[in-house]
Enzyme design. Structure first.
Site, PDB file in Angstrom:
ATOM      1  N   CYS A  33       0.829  -1.213   0.000  1.00  0.00           N
ATOM      2  CA  CYS A  33       0.000   0.000   0.000  1.00  0.00           C
ATOM      3  C   CYS A  33       0.867   1.269   0.000  1.00  0.00           C
ATOM      4  O   CYS A  33       1.533   1.538  -0.984  1.00  0.00           O
ATOM      5  CB  CYS A  33      -0.969  -0.033   1.175  1.00  0.00           C
ATOM      6  SG  CYS A  33      -2.420   1.054   0.963  1.00  0.00           S
TER       7      CYS A  33
ATOM      8  N   HIS B 259      -3.960  -5.534   2.218  1.00  0.00           N
ATOM      9  CA  HIS B 259      -3.583  -5.805   3.603  1.00  0.00           C
ATOM     10  C   HIS B 259      -4.147  -7.170   3.970  1.00  0.00           C
ATOM     11  O   HIS B 259      -4.632  -7.906   3.118  1.00  0.00           O
ATOM     12  CB  HIS B 259      -4.152  -4.730   4.518  1.00  0.00           C
ATOM     13  CG  HIS B 259      -3.743  -3.344   4.131  1.00  0.00           C
ATOM     14  ND1 HIS B 259      -2.476  -2.848   4.355  1.00  0.00           N
ATOM     15  CD2 HIS B 259      -4.428  -2.343   3.508  1.00  0.00           C
ATOM     16  CE1 HIS B 259      -2.402  -1.598   3.903  1.00  0.00           C
ATOM     17  NE2 HIS B 259      -3.569  -1.275   3.383  1.00  0.00           N
TER      18      HIS B 259
END
Length: 242
Positions: free
Chosen positions: A94, A195
Site C-alpha cells: 500500500c 492488507h
C-alpha cells in the site's frame, strides 16, 4: 560451522504500520523457523541505521506525512539501497508500495513527492477510493497460477512504466486502480496493495519471497488449518461475503 540467521527486516513500523502489515514480517520469520531455518526479525525505527545484511525488507501502510518522513529517512540512511544492490528482496504494501515508485501525491492539493525510485511506477490520487476485499491471479515463475486475497484501502492509483510488470491480474477489486492489474514487480522489489496481512492470507506468496531472497527452493509446509482458512477466505470474497 554455524551460519548466520536469515534476517527479516521490518522498516519503520512506527510510521508505516497502521494496518497490521507488521504481520508480514512475523509470517516470514515463522515460516523459516517451522522449516528449521534460523531466522531473526529486526525492527528498524526512524533514525536507526538500516542493516545492509537483511534477506527480506518490508514496508507497510501509512498516512501522507508518514510516507514523506519514511522516504526522507530511507534516502538519508542509504542502507536499504545497499541491501537491494546486494540482492535482498523488498516487499512493500500500500503506502509502502507507493513510496517505492518515482513519485506519489499527497493531500488535497495533490502535492507531488519524489519516491525511492526502486520501482518504475507513479501514483496519483484516483477519482474514488479503492476499498474492499480483493482477489487477483498471480502467475508464478514456473508458469503455475495462484490466487492472492486481501483487503485494499487506498486513494492512490498506480501506473506502471516499462521496467515494472504487474504482480497479478485482478479478478475482484481495484488493484492498481484499473481493476485489471495488481501490484508491481521489478527485479527483487515487489509492491502490492492488499492488507490482511497479505502474507498471512497468501502463504505461497510468502514462500516465494523467501525463495527469492535465499536463491533456492524451500520444502513445502503441511499446515492444513492455514489452507482451510485460505479456502474459506477466497470463497467469501467470490461470494461477496465479509
Amino acid at each position: 560451522m554455524s551460519t548466520a540467521p536469515v534476517r527479516i527486516v521490518l522498516l519503520y513500523q512506527s510510521l508505516l504500520g497502521i494496518y497490521g502489515d507488521h504481520g508480514n514480517a512475523m509470517v516470514l520469520t515463522r515460516r523459516l523457523q517451522w522449516r528449521g531455518i534460523d531466522a531473526e526479525l529486526i525492527s528498524v525505527d526512524p533514525g536507526d541505521p538500516v542493516p545492509t545484511d537483511g534477506a527480506v525488507y518490508l514496508l507497510g501502510g501509512g498516512e501522507d506525512t508518514a510516507q514523506i518522513t519514511a522516504v526522507k529517512e530511507l534516502k538519508d540512511d542509504g542502507g536499504l539501497f545497499s541491501a537491494l544492490d546486494d540482492g535482498a528482496v523488498l516487499f512493500a504494501v500500500c503506502a509502502g508500495y507507493q513510496i517505492c515508485g518515482h513519485s506519489f501525491t499527497i493531500g488535497a492539493r495533490d502535492e507531488v513527492i519524489k519516491g525511492l525510485g526502486v520501482l518504475d511506477v507513479e501514483t496519483r490520487r484516483g477519482p474514488e477510493r479503492a476499498v474492499g476485499e480483493s482477489l487477483s491471479r498471480w502467475t508464478l515463475p514456473d508458469g503455475t497460477t495462484s490466487l492472492i486475497t486481501g483487503f485494499e484501502n487506498h486513494g492512490g492509483w498506480t501506473s506502471l512504466g516499462p521496467d515494472a510488470t504487474p504482480l497479478a491480474a485482478v479478478e475482484k477489486g481495484w488493484g492498481n486502480g484499473d481493476s485489471r492489474t495488481e501490484g508491481a514487480v521489478q527485479g527483487q522489489v515487489i509492491g502490492a496493495y492488499p492488507h490482511g496481512p497479505i502474507l498471512a492470507r497468501n502463504p505461497q506468496l510468502a514462500d516465494h519471497l523467501l525463495e527469492q531472497a535465499l536463491g533456492r527452493s524451500l520444502d513445502p509446509l503441511d499446515l492444513p488449518e492455514i489452507e482451510a482458512l485460505r479456502t474459506r477466505r477466497v470463497a467469501a470474497v467470490r461470494e461477496g461475503r465479509p
